[in-house]
Scaffold this motif. Structure first.
Motif, PDB file in Angstrom:
ATOM      1  N   SER A  57       1.230  -1.248  -0.097  1.00 23.60           N
ATOM      2  CA  SER A  57       0.564  -0.138   0.106  1.00 23.60           C
ATOM      3  C   SER A  57       0.759   1.074   0.029  1.00 23.60           C
ATOM      4  O   SER A  57       2.480   1.835   0.466  1.00 23.60           O
ATOM      5  CB  SER A  57      -0.638  -0.150   1.563  1.00 23.60           C
ATOM      6  N   ARG A  58       0.746   2.495  -0.984  1.00 24.22           N
ATOM      7  CA  ARG A  58       1.284   3.564  -0.512  1.00 24.22           C
ATOM      8  C   ARG A  58       1.531   4.238   0.334  1.00 24.22           C
ATOM      9  O   ARG A  58       3.098   4.134   1.060  1.00 24.22           O
ATOM     10  CB  ARG A  58       0.244   4.533  -0.844  1.00 24.22           C
ATOM     11  N   SER A  59       0.981   4.141   0.960  1.00 26.87           N
ATOM     12  CA  SER A  59       1.488   4.883   2.425  1.00 26.87           C
ATOM     13  C   SER A  59       1.420   3.899   4.034  1.00 26.87           C
ATOM     14  O   SER A  59      -0.127   4.483   3.871  1.00 26.87           O
ATOM     15  CB  SER A  59       1.177   6.151   3.505  1.00 26.87           C
ATOM     16  N   ARG A  60       2.270   2.701   4.247  1.00 29.57           N
ATOM     17  CA  ARG A  60       1.633   2.033   5.038  1.00 29.57           C
ATOM     18  C   ARG A  60       1.104   2.400   6.156  1.00 29.57           C
ATOM     19  O   ARG A  60       0.440   1.862   6.752  1.00 29.57           O
ATOM     20  CB  ARG A  60       1.959   0.579   4.983  1.00 29.57           C
ATOM     21  N   SER A  61       1.287   3.581   6.075  1.00 28.97           N
ATOM     22  CA  SER A  61       0.506   4.173   7.923  1.00 28.97           C
ATOM     23  C   SER A  61      -0.284   4.944   7.737  1.00 28.97           C
ATOM     24  O   SER A  61      -0.833   4.185   8.657  1.00 28.97           O
ATOM     25  CB  SER A  61       1.747   5.520   9.206  1.00 28.97           C
ATOM     26  N   TRP A  62      -0.781   4.934   6.977  1.00 22.91           N
ATOM     27  CA  TRP A  62      -2.563   5.929   6.848  1.00 22.91           C
ATOM     28  C   TRP A  62      -3.128   4.677   6.188  1.00 22.91           C
ATOM     29  O   TRP A  62      -4.401   5.093   6.396  1.00 22.91           O
ATOM     30  CB  TRP A  62      -1.905   7.324   6.538  1.00 22.91           C
ATOM     31  N   CYS A  63      -2.700   3.807   4.743  1.00 18.57           N
ATOM     32  CA  CYS A  63      -4.152   3.269   4.541  1.00 18.57           C
ATOM     33  C   CYS A  63      -3.512   2.135   4.285  1.00 18.57           C
ATOM     34  O   CYS A  63      -3.134   1.689   2.926  1.00 18.57           O
ATOM     35  CB  CYS A  63      -4.303   4.105   2.617  1.00 18.57           C
TER      36      CYS A  63
END
Ligand SMILES: Nc1ncnc2c1ncn2[C@@H]1O[C@H](COP(=O)(O)OP(=O)(O)O)[C@@H](O)[C@H]1O
Ligand SMILES: [Mg+2]
Length: 325
Positions: A57-63
């Motif tokens: 996922s693109r930003s694993r922290s928020w999506c």
């Protein structure tokens, strides 16, 4: 026709990494690695000794759920008969020590040893002076449509891709997210078969950027309508033409496309002839597959995605109806 899918996680811990990938292929926005499948892999859907992209996922922290969009787009592609590279749920326990890393495991769509691949961007860059490949603001249909006289199935291909992208709300089909496969060109440069790539890189879609707690806001009809139709965001990456003044939304684009090429209308109608029942059946097993709380696909998110797909489908059908026969 009953579609069959692999509804289990594919663990790739022991797959061989492809060290050449970083140097050879353009780095996109998302973390990804390339692996080779083993000989005689267990899941029958996996090709033997074949390249696969493991895409996070693109930003694993928020999506952390974004990779599901690739998996869903593949299943939807099968349902509507628009080619999308097979995408499975992959698990890599070697990616980060002590962590289960989930991502989309995507089949390579050409044979590196035999075929050649040309990115759309290479072509656009040749034709348009100072083409900005980073932003792709010169990517335009007026130019691409002229290829219909040289490249087989140009209109059929884009009819399919525009349908898929409008259905899932994909805003990222830039010049490097499509291309041409020259099948057999490495083996015999004099004798190859040219075709368009399947529709790959479908992750910027299906409301991946909306957090679950915000779904409720889209019960407000005005807000939902704006999200689905506002030309600033509900639009293909591709402009209609280089001198387009104002952005146009997915549906206006499709309307103009069908007016320009009336033969696209029945093709798009054909792609759209699926029911909610079929879509549900195709996607239903996904929320059961991963239990990891951070990145599982919740039933709530799947339902939200299905609602978006069917709202967009209706808008597309209305658009096509208005185009006459
Ligand atoms: N299934 C595939 N088969 C062959 N090449 C691929 C495949 N998926 C991606 N690629 C190549 O890798 C590049 C980056 O992958 P992409 O899915 O577009 O990721 P990003 O979201 O980072 O742009 C693509 O531009 C394409 O050249
Ligand atoms: Mg890409």
């Amino acid at each position: 026709m009953v579609l069959k899918f692999h509804n289990e996680i594919i663990t790739i811990d022991s797959w061989r990494p492809d060290e050449t990938y970083d140097g050879v292929f353009p780095k996109g926005a998302r973390e990804k690695e390339v692996y080779f499948s083993p000989d005689n892999p267990k899941p029958t859907c996996i090709k033997s000794d074949w390249r696969y992209l493991f895409k996070l996922s693109r930003s694993r922290s928020w999506c952390p759920w974004q990779f599901w969009v690739e998996v869903i787009a593949y299943r939807l592609g099968c349902l509507i008969d628009v080619p999308v590279p097979p995408a499975y749920v992959g698990l890599n326990r070697q990616y980060q020590t002590g962590e289960d890393t989930y991502g989309a495991l995507i089949e390579w769509f050409y044979d590196e040893r035999k075929d050649m691949y040309i990115e759309g961007g290479q072509f656009m860059g040749q034709l348009i002076k100072n083409y900005d490949r980073k932003k792709g603001i010169q990517h335009n249909w007026e130019l691409l449509s002229r290829l219909k006289d040289f490249i087989p199935d140009t209109i059929e291909y884009w009819a399919g891709v525009f349908t898929l992208d409008s259905l899932i709300g994909n805003t990222d089909r830039h010049q490097d997210n499509w291309g041409w496969i020259l099948k057999g060109a490495k083996q015999n440069p004099e004798d190859y078969k040219l075709s368009y790539s399947p529709a790959f890189d479908n992750g910027t879609a299906l409301g991946y950027e909306i957090r679950e707690k915000d779904f409720v806001k889209y019960q407000d009809g005005n807000r939902l309508n704006r999200y689905l139709t506002h030309p600033q965001r509900a639009r293909h990456h591709m402009k209609w033409s280089l001198n387009e003044r104002e952005p146009i939304n997915f549906y206006e684009f499709v309307r103009k496309f069908v007016v320009q090429f009336p033969k696209a209308k029945p093709i798009m109608e054909g792609h759209l002839s699926f029911s909610r029942e079929q879509a549900k059946e195709t996607l239903e097993p996904l929320p059961e597959m991963v239990t990891d709380k951070r990145c599982r696909l919740t039933r709530k998110r799947l339902d939200f995605m299905l609602d978006l797909i069917f709202k967009r489908k209706k808008l597309l059908e209305e658009t096509l109806e208005q185009c006459g026969s």
